[in-house]
Design an enzyme around this catalytic site. Structure first.
Site, mmCIF file in Angstrom:
data_model
loop_
_atom_site.group_PDB
_atom_site.id
_atom_site.type_symbol
_atom_site.label_atom_id
_atom_site.label_comp_id
_atom_site.label_asym_id
_atom_site.label_seq_id
_atom_site.Cartn_x
_atom_site.Cartn_y
_atom_site.Cartn_z
ATOM 1 N N GLU A 87 -2.595 -15.158 14.395
ATOM 2 C CA GLU A 87 -2.696 -14.519 15.714
ATOM 3 C C GLU A 87 -4.153 -14.498 16.165
ATOM 4 O OE1 GLU A 87 -0.996 -10.528 15.164
ATOM 5 O OE2 GLU A 87 -0.150 -11.289 13.329
ATOM 6 N N HIS B 26 2.242 -14.657 18.494
ATOM 7 C CA HIS B 26 2.535 -14.127 17.158
ATOM 8 C C HIS B 26 3.548 -14.992 16.379
ATOM 9 C CE1 HIS B 26 3.591 -11.185 14.086
ATOM 10 N NE2 HIS B 26 2.805 -10.270 14.597
ATOM 11 N N HIS C 17 0.849 -3.609 19.315
ATOM 12 C CA HIS C 17 1.362 -4.714 20.128
ATOM 13 C C HIS C 17 1.903 -4.292 21.505
ATOM 14 C CE1 HIS C 17 0.593 -7.259 16.804
ATOM 15 N NE2 HIS C 17 1.740 -7.195 16.182
HETATM 16 C C1 BGC Z 1 0.518 -6.852 12.274
HETATM 17 C C2 BGC Z 1 1.411 -6.366 11.157
HETATM 18 C C3 BGC Z 1 2.743 -6.038 11.742
HETATM 19 C C4 BGC Z 1 3.294 -7.241 12.430
HETATM 20 C C5 BGC Z 1 4.578 -6.913 13.111
HETATM 21 C C6 BGC Z 1 1.132 -8.057 12.865
HETATM 22 O O1 BGC Z 1 0.347 -8.492 13.924
HETATM 23 O O2 BGC Z 1 -0.777 -7.119 11.832
HETATM 24 O O3 BGC Z 1 0.869 -5.246 10.524
HETATM 25 O O4 BGC Z 1 3.627 -5.586 10.751
HETATM 26 O O5 BGC Z 1 2.395 -7.723 13.374
HETATM 27 O O6 BGC Z 1 5.269 -8.057 13.423
#
Ligand code: BGC
Length: 331
Positions: free
Chosen positions: A297, A162, A91
């Site tokens: 997402e 998210h 991210h």
């Molecule tokens: C991921 C997860 C992660 C989470 C964190 C998601 O987009 O796929 O693995 O733990 O984000 O907030």
């Protein structure tokens, strides 16, 4: 530091709120009788939001999801990103877009523009990246995010929102009984580090086949090898290409509330809040239990820069990255 809570409200009484930091969508208040139910996972106060889970409802970038070992090569140059998720970069790194205070400008009654500029080299990504998002809410109960980005050097981009949803309301148990439908014939299986193997797996006969609506627990309680790898659903589906079709539909059977995803993005990462463990309190001080929400997402596939058979995340000067994500609420 902008600690305002911005609000969009439509004629049906649907309210969507967000803040400057990460453009985090802090609530979606869905009318229910004379009251409403807040179906977005989060916290009660701005201070709890700012010190809480980094990614709750945030815009993730520059590159959402995982990059294996945080490494990629672009135009012959090797790049190393911060490692913040097992052996991977996740991210956009610790100071990714989720952590930034975006400039917020109201465009009209039903939309706001959020913008930010990421300097050349920030989090080790090349190029100055200018990003704009327009958040808008219409009277068809569609909350739409229009994202655009430009760069002054060749770079890589994958932007997603998210939010975690629980259509029973934040903190009201888990989402295991929610029905999930995904318009996808294939998904991208991962290795034990949650990095795609590069395969497009046909979903026929697998627990991950959601082409017909079924309870999420049917997959989570199955012995599917992909579910076992991460203890739930944390995977990318390859959205079937049919313009304007609903990519994903979530239904809470008791209330009949629904959430639909429409998007220009090629994939959707579905994450069933595996890491929630009840130790943290969300809205109303109710504990956020495991599977207490589902993150939806819309994005490019994980680690796309290291998989030539995935859609390219490369953005060049003169080009504009443009994607749209719509969450449509049914109540
Ligand atoms: C991921 C997860 C992660 C989470 C964190 C998601 O987009 O796929 O693995 O733990 O984000 O907030």
């Amino acid at each position: 530091m902008d600690k305002s809570i911005y609000q969009l409200k439509n004629d049906n009484g649907l309210i969507v709120e967000f803040i400057s930091q990460g453009g985090k969508i802090t609530s979606a208040k869905v009318p229910s009788g004379n009251d409403y139910v807040d179906v977005v996972i989060g916290y009660d106060t701005i201070d709890e939001i700012l010190s809480g889970d980094d990614y709750f409802s945030a815009m993730c970038g520059r590159v959402a999801n995982r990059i294996a070992d945080g490494k990629f090569t672009l135009e012959g140059k090797d790049y190393q990103l911060a490692i913040n998720n097992g052996p991977n970069a996740l991210h956009g790194g610790p100071e990714g877009f989720h952590a930034k205070f975006w400039e917020v400008e109201q465009l009209n009654k039903s939309s706001y523009k959020l913008s930010t500029t990421s300097p050349d080299g920030e989090e080790n990504y090349p190029g100055e990246l200018k990003v704009e998002m327009v958040y808008s809410l219409n009277n068809d109960n569609e909350f739409t995010i229009d994202i655009s980005a430009t760069t002054d050097k060749t770079t890589i981009v994958n932007l997603t929102s998210h939010p975690y949803f629980n259509l029973k309301g934040c903190g009201n148990g888990n989402i295991l009984d929610h029905l999930l439908e995904i318009n996808a014939d294939t998904m991208t299986p991962t290795n034990e580090n949650q990095i795609p193997t590069g395969e497009f797996r046909n979903l026929d006969g697998t627990a991950m086949d959601f082409r017909s609506a079924k309870a999420i627990k049917e997959a989570i309680e199955s012995d599917d090898e992909q579910v076992k790898l991460c203890g739930g659903i944390d995977h990318n589906w390859v959205i079937n290409k049919n313009e304007n079709a609903c990519a994903l539909r979530l239904t809470e059977p008791e209330s009949g509330r629904t959430l639909e995803l429409y998007t220009t993005q090629p994939g959707v990462q579905v994450y069933t809040a595996i890491h929630f463990d009840g130790s943290e309190a969300g809205k109303g001080k109710k504990p956020l239990e495991q599977f207490g929400g589902i993150a939806i997402e819309a994005q490019n596939y994980p680690d796309a820069i290291n998989h030539p058979n995935f859609p390219s995340p490369v953005l060049k000067p003169g080009e504009t990255y443009k994607e749209q994500i719509t969450y449509k609420f049914g109540f």
